[in-house]
Write an enzyme that holds these catalytic residues in place. Structure first.
Site, PDB file in Angstrom:
ATOM      1  N   CYS A   1       0.819  -1.201   0.000  1.00 35.33           N
ATOM      2  CA  CYS A   1       0.000   0.000   0.000  1.00 35.33           C
ATOM      3  C   CYS A   1       0.863   1.265   0.000  1.00 35.33           C
ATOM      4  O   CYS A   1       1.529   1.542  -0.978  1.00 35.33           O
ATOM      5  CB  CYS A   1      -1.007  -0.029   1.143  1.00 35.33           C
TER       6      CYS A   1
ATOM      7  N   GLN B   1       3.958   2.710  -2.594  1.00 36.77           N
ATOM      8  CA  GLN B   1       4.111   4.047  -3.161  1.00 36.77           C
ATOM      9  C   GLN B   1       5.461   4.655  -2.779  1.00 36.77           C
ATOM     10  O   GLN B   1       6.131   5.263  -3.625  1.00 36.77           O
ATOM     11  CB  GLN B   1       2.952   4.933  -2.702  1.00 36.77           C
TER      12      GLN B   1
ATOM     13  N   ASN C   1      -7.426   0.173   0.118  1.00 34.11           N
ATOM     14  CA  ASN C   1      -7.953   1.343   0.801  1.00 34.11           C
ATOM     15  C   ASN C   1      -6.931   2.469   0.654  1.00 34.11           C
ATOM     16  O   ASN C   1      -6.147   2.726   1.549  1.00 34.11           O
ATOM     17  CB  ASN C   1      -8.219   1.033   2.275  1.00 34.11           C
TER      18      ASN C   1
ATOM     19  N   PHE D   1      -4.075   7.233  -3.568  1.00 37.67           N
ATOM     20  CA  PHE D   1      -2.970   7.621  -4.436  1.00 37.67           C
ATOM     21  C   PHE D   1      -2.458   6.386  -5.164  1.00 37.67           C
ATOM     22  O   PHE D   1      -2.670   5.260  -4.715  1.00 37.67           O
ATOM     23  CB  PHE D   1      -1.833   8.252  -3.615  1.00 37.67           C
TER      24      PHE D   1
ATOM     25  N   HIS E   1      -3.587  -4.838  -0.009  1.00 37.56           N
ATOM     26  CA  HIS E   1      -3.308  -5.335   1.339  1.00 37.56           C
ATOM     27  C   HIS E   1      -3.308  -6.862   1.343  1.00 37.56           C
ATOM     28  O   HIS E   1      -4.340  -7.483   1.610  1.00 37.56           O
ATOM     29  CB  HIS E   1      -4.361  -4.816   2.326  1.00 37.56           C
TER      30      HIS E   1
ATOM     31  N   GLU F   1      -2.137  -8.827   3.467  1.00 34.14           N
ATOM     32  CA  GLU F   1      -2.361  -9.354   4.823  1.00 34.14           C
ATOM     33  C   GLU F   1      -3.844  -9.466   5.146  1.00 34.14           C
ATOM     34  O   GLU F   1      -4.234 -10.167   6.079  1.00 34.14           O
ATOM     35  CB  GLU F   1      -1.644  -8.477   5.858  1.00 34.14           C
TER      36      GLU F   1
END
Length: 153
Positions: free
Chosen positions: A44, A48, A84, A87, A127, A129
């Site tokens: 996530c 970035q 979630n 960007f 994600h 996990e």
């Protein structure tokens, strides 16, 4: 220097809220850690930050990616992912001599995964996990552990 003084087996760049460009020191720290050739896995916001450290740019998504049903893939396999974030990495800014795009968000074709071509460094926008698949992304953690074990031998 402090992080490397602990002699880590690998570096995990975790998720987090907000604009990755606002975390101005993180890309340089990540570049410094990559110079040590440590296995590195980002998810996530960590994805970035890793992209920024490799010279890519980020941009704000119009609506963001939210929910447990974001399809990601690139070739013959599709993973249902949990996302979630607001960007994304700009595909046009990725240096394809150094970095391979491994996953795309199949809803809008944004970059959802990258891998360095020489270093044991990779990341995904989603994600893993959260296990929405429920085991679709287990291979990512297995790859990270294998890279750390390979470095030890």
């Amino acid at each position: 220097e402090t992080i490397l003084s602990y002699k880590p087996d690998g570096i995990f760049l975790s998720n987090g809220p907000g604009d990755p460009a606002a975390v101005t020191n993180a890309p340089q720290i990540t570049r410094d850690l990559m110079a040590a050739a440590l296995p590195t896995f980002g998810i996530c916001m960590g994805h970035q930050i890793l992209g920024l450290s490799l010279g890519a740019e980020t941009f704000k998504l119009k609506f963001g990616h939210r929910g447990l049903n974001q399809p990601c893939g690139l070739t013959e396999q599709v993973e249902i992912t949990s996302q979630n974030h607001g960007f994304a990495l700009s595909a046009d800014s990725i240096n394809d001599e150094q970095v391979e795009v491994t996953h795309l968000n199949l809803n809008d074709q944004t970059v959802a995964g990258i891998r360095h071509k020489q270093l044991p460094v990779f990341s995904v926008q989603y994600h893993p996990e959260a296990s929405p698949g429920p085991h679709d992304a287990d291979y990512l953690f297995a790859n990270f552990v294998e890279a750390m074990r390979d470095r030890q031998s």
